[in-house]
Design a protein around this motif. Structure first.
Motif, PDB file in Angstrom:
ATOM      1  N   HIS A 239     -45.854  54.566  40.450  1.00 16.34           N
ATOM      2  CA  HIS A 239     -45.153  55.646  40.069  1.00 16.34           C
ATOM      3  C   HIS A 239     -44.230  55.496  38.844  1.00 16.34           C
ATOM      4  CE1 HIS A 239     -45.811  59.983  40.890  1.00 16.34           C
ATOM      5  NE2 HIS A 239     -44.530  60.052  40.959  1.00 16.34           N
ATOM      6  N   ASN A 240     -43.815  54.026  38.404  1.00 18.74           N
ATOM      7  CA  ASN A 240     -42.821  53.783  37.585  1.00 18.74           C
ATOM      8  C   ASN A 240     -43.628  53.481  36.162  1.00 18.74           C
ATOM      9  OD1 ASN A 240     -40.160  54.216  38.523  1.00 18.74           O
ATOM     10  ND2 ASN A 240     -40.852  52.643  40.017  1.00 18.74           N
ATOM     11  N   GLN A 241     -45.117  53.362  36.236  1.00 23.05           N
ATOM     12  CA  GLN A 241     -45.755  53.003  35.230  1.00 23.05           C
ATOM     13  C   GLN A 241     -46.065  53.970  34.384  1.00 23.05           C
ATOM     14  OE1 GLN A 241     -45.902  49.574  35.028  1.00 23.05           O
ATOM     15  NE2 GLN A 241     -44.953  49.772  37.002  1.00 23.05           N
ATOM     16  N   ALA A 242     -45.471  54.215  33.025  1.00 21.89           N
ATOM     17  CA  ALA A 242     -45.603  55.236  32.189  1.00 21.89           C
ATOM     18  C   ALA A 242     -47.155  55.454  31.782  1.00 21.89           C
ATOM     19  CB  ALA A 242     -44.805  55.118  31.108  1.00 21.89           C
ATOM     20  N   ALA A 243     -47.669  54.200  31.692  1.00 25.28           N
ATOM     21  CA  ALA A 243     -49.215  54.313  31.131  1.00 25.28           C
ATOM     22  C   ALA A 243     -50.193  54.719  32.183  1.00 25.28           C
ATOM     23  CB  ALA A 243     -49.612  52.953  30.642  1.00 25.28           C
ATOM     24  N   LEU A 244     -49.562  55.066  33.617  1.00 25.99           N
ATOM     25  CA  LEU A 244     -50.679  55.454  34.446  1.00 25.99           C
ATOM     26  C   LEU A 244     -50.440  56.869  34.993  1.00 25.99           C
ATOM     27  CD1 LEU A 244     -50.705  52.206  36.805  1.00 25.99           C
ATOM     28  CD2 LEU A 244     -52.337  52.746  35.031  1.00 25.99           C
ATOM     29  N   LYS A 336     -29.586  58.554  44.252  1.00 24.65           N
ATOM     30  CA  LYS A 336     -29.056  58.261  43.040  1.00 24.65           C
ATOM     31  C   LYS A 336     -28.613  56.739  43.633  1.00 24.65           C
ATOM     32  CE  LYS A 336     -25.511  58.469  39.424  1.00 24.65           C
ATOM     33  NZ  LYS A 336     -24.449  58.941  38.958  1.00 24.65           N
ATOM     34  N   SER A 337     -27.782  56.814  44.460  1.00 24.18           N
ATOM     35  CA  SER A 337     -27.304  55.440  44.641  1.00 24.18           C
ATOM     36  C   SER A 337     -28.279  54.482  45.322  1.00 24.18           C
ATOM     37  CB  SER A 337     -26.291  55.588  46.079  1.00 24.18           C
ATOM     38  OG  SER A 337     -26.888  55.905  47.276  1.00 24.18           O
ATOM     39  N   LYS A 338     -29.235  54.720  45.721  1.00 23.41           N
ATOM     40  CA  LYS A 338     -30.481  54.046  46.125  1.00 23.41           C
ATOM     41  C   LYS A 338     -31.376  53.634  45.003  1.00 23.41           C
ATOM     42  CE  LYS A 338     -30.508  55.167  51.127  1.00 23.41           C
ATOM     43  NZ  LYS A 338     -29.080  55.902  51.394  1.00 23.41           N
ATOM     44  N   TYR A 339     -31.563  54.550  44.178  1.00 25.71           N
ATOM     45  CA  TYR A 339     -32.765  54.526  43.443  1.00 25.71           C
ATOM     46  C   TYR A 339     -32.583  54.749  41.887  1.00 25.71           C
ATOM     47  CZ  TYR A 339     -35.346  54.776  47.595  1.00 25.71           C
ATOM     48  OH  TYR A 339     -35.604  54.262  49.211  1.00 25.71           O
ATOM     49  N   PHE A 340     -31.172  54.767  41.507  1.00 25.21           N
ATOM     50  CA  PHE A 340     -30.928  54.738  40.154  1.00 25.21           C
ATOM     51  C   PHE A 340     -30.272  53.275  39.757  1.00 25.21           C
ATOM     52  CE2 PHE A 340     -28.361  55.759  36.375  1.00 25.21           C
ATOM     53  CZ  PHE A 340     -29.380  56.288  35.655  1.00 25.21           C
ATOM     54  N   LYS A 341     -31.023  52.465  39.135  1.00 20.67           N
ATOM     55  CA  LYS A 341     -30.615  51.097  39.094  1.00 20.67           C
ATOM     56  C   LYS A 341     -30.921  50.612  37.757  1.00 20.67           C
ATOM     57  CE  LYS A 341     -29.710  50.217  43.354  1.00 20.67           C
ATOM     58  NZ  LYS A 341     -30.441  49.861  44.392  1.00 20.67           N
ATOM     59  N   GLN A 342     -29.952  50.143  36.987  1.00 17.91           N
ATOM     60  CA  GLN A 342     -30.107  49.303  35.659  1.00 17.91           C
ATOM     61  C   GLN A 342     -30.417  50.430  34.641  1.00 17.91           C
ATOM     62  OE1 GLN A 342     -31.951  45.843  36.163  1.00 17.91           O
ATOM     63  NE2 GLN A 342     -30.684  44.842  37.513  1.00 17.91           N
ATOM     64  N   GLY A 343     -29.962  51.659  34.931  1.00 19.36           N
ATOM     65  CA  GLY A 343     -30.167  52.558  33.724  1.00 19.36           C
ATOM     66  C   GLY A 343     -31.301  53.367  33.930  1.00 19.36           C
ATOM     67  N   ASP A 346     -35.857  54.561  39.785  1.00 20.27           N
ATOM     68  CA  ASP A 346     -37.143  54.036  40.401  1.00 20.27           C
ATOM     69  C   ASP A 346     -37.996  55.340  41.056  1.00 20.27           C
ATOM     70  OD1 ASP A 346     -38.943  52.941  42.127  1.00 20.27           O
ATOM     71  OD2 ASP A 346     -37.560  51.671  43.310  1.00 20.27           O
ATOM     72  N   LYS A 347     -38.704  55.710  40.267  1.00 22.40           N
ATOM     73  CA  LYS A 347     -39.552  57.004  40.707  1.00 22.40           C
ATOM     74  C   LYS A 347     -40.392  56.529  41.773  1.00 22.40           C
ATOM     75  CE  LYS A 347     -39.291  57.855  35.563  1.00 22.40           C
ATOM     76  NZ  LYS A 347     -40.247  57.629  34.275  1.00 22.40           N
ATOM     77  N   GLU A 348     -40.950  55.517  42.064  1.00 24.31           N
ATOM     78  CA  GLU A 348     -41.660  55.326  43.071  1.00 24.31           C
ATOM     79  C   GLU A 348     -40.686  55.196  44.466  1.00 24.31           C
ATOM     80  OE1 GLU A 348     -44.984  53.915  42.945  1.00 24.31           O
ATOM     81  OE2 GLU A 348     -45.474  54.058  44.997  1.00 24.31           O
ATOM     82  N   GLY A 349     -39.547  54.979  44.265  1.00 24.92           N
ATOM     83  CA  GLY A 349     -38.611  54.804  45.340  1.00 24.92           C
ATOM     84  C   GLY A 349     -38.131  56.350  45.634  1.00 24.92           C
ATOM     85  N   VAL A 350     -37.865  57.209  44.580  1.00 19.14           N
ATOM     86  CA  VAL A 350     -37.438  58.652  44.838  1.00 19.14           C
ATOM     87  C   VAL A 350     -38.942  59.313  45.513  1.00 19.14           C
ATOM     88  CG1 VAL A 350     -37.019  60.669  43.481  1.00 19.14           C
ATOM     89  CG2 VAL A 350     -36.013  58.592  42.775  1.00 19.14           C
ATOM     90  N   LYS A 351     -39.861  58.997  44.984  1.00 15.58           N
ATOM     91  CA  LYS A 351     -41.220  59.527  45.501  1.00 15.58           C
ATOM     92  C   LYS A 351     -41.041  59.349  47.042  1.00 15.58           C
ATOM     93  CE  LYS A 351     -46.102  59.066  45.228  1.00 15.58           C
ATOM     94  NZ  LYS A 351     -46.538  60.739  45.799  1.00 15.58           N
ATOM     95  N   ASP A 352     -40.888  58.195  47.310  1.00 12.66           N
ATOM     96  CA  ASP A 352     -40.997  57.645  48.968  1.00 12.66           C
ATOM     97  C   ASP A 352     -39.870  58.354  49.677  1.00 12.66           C
ATOM     98  OD1 ASP A 352     -43.204  56.187  48.517  1.00 12.66           O
ATOM     99  OD2 ASP A 352     -42.268  54.342  48.577  1.00 12.66           O
ATOM    100  N   TYR A 353     -38.814  58.164  49.048  1.00 14.98           N
ATOM    101  CA  TYR A 353     -37.660  58.669  50.076  1.00 14.98           C
ATOM    102  C   TYR A 353     -37.537  60.327  49.944  1.00 14.98           C
ATOM    103  CZ  TYR A 353     -32.490  58.405  51.308  1.00 14.98           C
ATOM    104  OH  TYR A 353     -31.531  58.231  51.991  1.00 14.98           O
ATOM    105  N   LEU A 354     -38.103  61.087  49.158  1.00 14.26           N
ATOM    106  CA  LEU A 354     -38.014  62.375  49.391  1.00 14.26           C
ATOM    107  C   LEU A 354     -39.539  62.783  49.479  1.00 14.26           C
ATOM    108  CD1 LEU A 354     -35.854  63.402  45.959  1.00 14.26           C
ATOM    109  CD2 LEU A 354     -35.123  63.004  48.307  1.00 14.26           C
ATOM    110  N   ALA A 355     -40.325  62.089  49.740  1.00 13.20           N
ATOM    111  CA  ALA A 355     -41.843  62.497  50.071  1.00 13.20           C
ATOM    112  C   ALA A 355     -42.249  63.505  49.123  1.00 13.20           C
ATOM    113  CB  ALA A 355     -41.926  62.841  51.601  1.00 13.20           C
TER     114      ALA A 355
END
Lengths: 420, 214
Positions: A239-244, A336-343, A346-355
């Protein structure tokens, strides 16, 4: 002694497993759980773990499967644990006979600007915490491109092959192929570490600026300075791969919440939540979906001006008036505290955490304000599953895959009239 | 649970209305809600047209519809109240047809709906215990709904009980201890608010037979 923050157990033949509880942060990356979907396999698996009865009781208690004073035999405790496995509330990941648990014992490739690539056996991710991981399970082309971009010397290649204990022929092409196969089979991964945060220079907007929604803007430094270049999104996961892009055309089987409810025979807890949602002005079909999407329903007050948020795909800002799945300030800060890292998110993480279903790219955030004092229904987002496929522009496809999203985030359903 | 030609035709009609209406400006793509909704409607419509859609459809096949509907994903700041209502009614009908495998409430069944409303009013008026304030308030609410439906001024599904009919919310819980209270309440609630008729009302004749002696 059993440490419940991460649950590791040993099989009777020496294999090590991590038992992952449904409420833990989802395990990202290439690791696949043990296949224990039938009664016999699950029961045999549980029976062959080296666990004292007291340890199983502690696990069951921790999972709210028994009360603290339960008197029971080992047989019944193992049976209850088997049920947790079958319900996928307890998921087993094998570490095999892995003997080296220190990431530092695995080969490192140094890259410019203080970046270090730790090549590790993927199962080590079950043991260690890593913020930034690259993995390429079933991603043959991406694995090849990554290896090529590293421009490894023969010495470095030898270091990786021997350090990861991979089998390979003597020539360079064989060794690179072996590395690519290990990536694509999900056997190895790369943990990225940096000596220090390099403040990038701005050239254009970030793909999803946190400043858009938050009164406490995220910052890496002087973003307004001319020449700023946002850092590349290095989070792992498709889910983080812009080309996919996700593609369901070959299969209509899609997003599904796993909790079952019968609207005409609700439990007392669900009935109270349903009544509160009725009171908010939601119709029965939406009430049912909200009940199916979560649990631990509680009321929480909102005041005019309070902000509510929803993740979305870039391009068509949503009106959140009709949304039953919202985030408030606290739940957004939690994400944000879990899935916003280094600017980057992490969309895959957001997707998983929020289903989130796959068509939600989690690439932008819609926001709106509460218009009058109201009571929100807060709930813990439950597990959801989907079958999906990602396609690249060059004909690359992941093939259809099953995905389990663990949930765990907090959602808000607010009185419809307080949003309009 | 019924699995009839009428349901398949209703599904085709409501999917077509969405595809030719609110979804028409969008292209079919799987990384937006509107695009995904097109895929969902086309899949349902084609299956129904090919007589290859046993009802109810498995939940996993309807995930996009259910999520997009619940999360209001199709609407922007430009969406009008009427557009939102119109679209949600069509989506709700598809959900009731495909996900719940139910039959839609239609004007030809209005006379039998009115009988059910009368039966619920009578049940409340002859209840073996004193009525709560909400149950008492439900009686004039039911009378009003009956009149509006009879005059053709409302069309099911009405959606949520609130804001016009808050007594339904509390009465839904309290009425259960009155004999037949739960069944009568949910029959009326389904007919008016959810826009579906009982599974046994396959034809108006069936509905007439079942409601004649209520």
């Amino acid at each position: 002694m059993l440490a419940l923050h991460k649950l590791f157990v040993q099989g009777i033949y020496g294999q090590l497993y991590r038992l992952y509880r449904w409420y833990e942060r989802p395990i990202l990356g290439p690791i696949q759980p043990e296949s224990l979907s039938d009664q016999w396999a699950a029961s045999e698996f549980v029976r062959r773990l080296r666990m004292e009865h007291a340890d199983w009781l502690q696990v069951l208690h921790d999972m709210d499967a028994i009360t603290a004073n339960s008197q029971r035999s080992l047989y019944y405790s193992q049976k209850d644990v088997t049920n947790l496995v079958l319900q996928e509330r307890l998921i087993a990941y094998s570490l095999g006979h892995l003997g080296v648990y220190n990431m530092g014992d695995y080969p490192i490739i140094n890259a410019p600007q203080g970046v270090k690539y730790h090549f590790i056996l993927a199962s080590l991710l079950l043991v260690s915490e890593a913020d930034e991981v690259k993995s390429f399970r079933n991603e043959w082309q991406q694995a090849a491109a990554f290896i090529e971009a590293l421009a490894l010397t023969d010495e470095q290649l030898e270091q990786l092959i021997s350090g990861l204990n991979l089998r390979a022929g003597p020539n360079r092409a064989d060794r690179i192929k072996s590395l690519q196969i290990a990536f694509a089979m999900g056997e190895i991964a790369v943990v990225i570490t940096r000596d220090s945060v390099v403040v990038p220079k701005r050239k254009g907007p970030e793909d999803l600026p946190a400043e858009y929604y938050s009164p406490k803007p995220y910052t890496l430094g002087p973003h307004e300075e001319p020449g700023y270049v946002p850092p590349e999104n290095r989070h792992s996961g498709l889910h983080n791969q812009a080309a996919l892009a996700p593609d369901f055309n070959t299969s209509a089987e899609s997003f599904k919440t796993t909790r079952q409810v019968d609207m005409k025979n609700l439990s007392p807890e669900d009935d109270a939540a349903a009544e509160a949602l009725d009171d908010q002005g939601w119709n029965k079909d939406k009430v049912k979906q909200v009940l199916k999407s979560g649990n631990n329903f509680t009321e929480t007050p909102f005041n005019p001006g309070d902000k509510l948020y929803g993740f979305n795909t870039t391009g068509r800002p949503r009106n959140l008036d009709n949304s039953a799945y919202l985030l408030d300030e606290a739940s957004m800060d939690d994400v944000k505290s879990k899935y916003f890292k280094q600017g980057h998110w992490d969309k895959e993480g957001v997707k998983d955490y929020l289903a989130l279903p796959c068509f939600n790219q989690a690439s932008t955030i819609d926001v709106m304000a509460v218009t009058k004092p109201a009571t929100g229904i807060q709930s813990t987002i439950g597990k959801a599953t989907e079958l999906l496929r990602y396609d690249g522009a060059d004909g690359y496809t992941t093939g259809t895959m099953g995905k389990i999203m663990g949930g765990g985030g907090t959602q808000i359903t607010l009185d419809t009239s307080a949003l309009k | 649970m019924p699995n009839t030609k009428e349901q398949r035709l209703d599904l085709i009609e409501n999917c077509s209305l969405l595809l030719e209406g609110v979804l028409k400006p969008f292209s079919q793509t799987d990384n937006t809600a509107a695009g995904r909704m097109i895929t969902q409607c086309q899949w349902l419509k084609e299956r129904a047209e090919n007589h290859d859609l046993p009802l109810p459809v498995k939940e996993g096949k309807l995930g996009s519809l259910l999520y997009i509907y619940t999360n209001g994903e199709l609407f922007t700041a430009d969406s009008t109240k009427e557009e939102i209502h119109d679209t949600e009614v069509k989506m709700q009908r598809i959900i009731r047809l495909a996900y719940e495998g139910q039959l839609l409430a239609k004007p030809s069944y209005t006379p039998y709906t009115l009988r059910c409303i009368d039966a619920l009013i009578t049940l409340l008026q002859t209840a073996p215990r004193p009525l709560s304030p909400y149950e008492q308030g439900l009686i004039p609410d039911l009378g009003q709904l009956k009149r509006l439906l009879d005059e053709g001024k409302i069309e099911p599904p009405l959606g949520a009980y609130k804001p016009q009919y808050p007594n339904f919310i509390k009465a839904e819980r309290s009425i259960r201890d009155i004999p037949n209270g739960k069944d009568y309440f949910y029959t009326v609630s389904d007919l008016i608010f959810n826009g579906v008729r009982p599974d046994s009302w396959l034809t108006p004749e069936d509905a007439d037979r079942e409601t004649r002696n209520l």
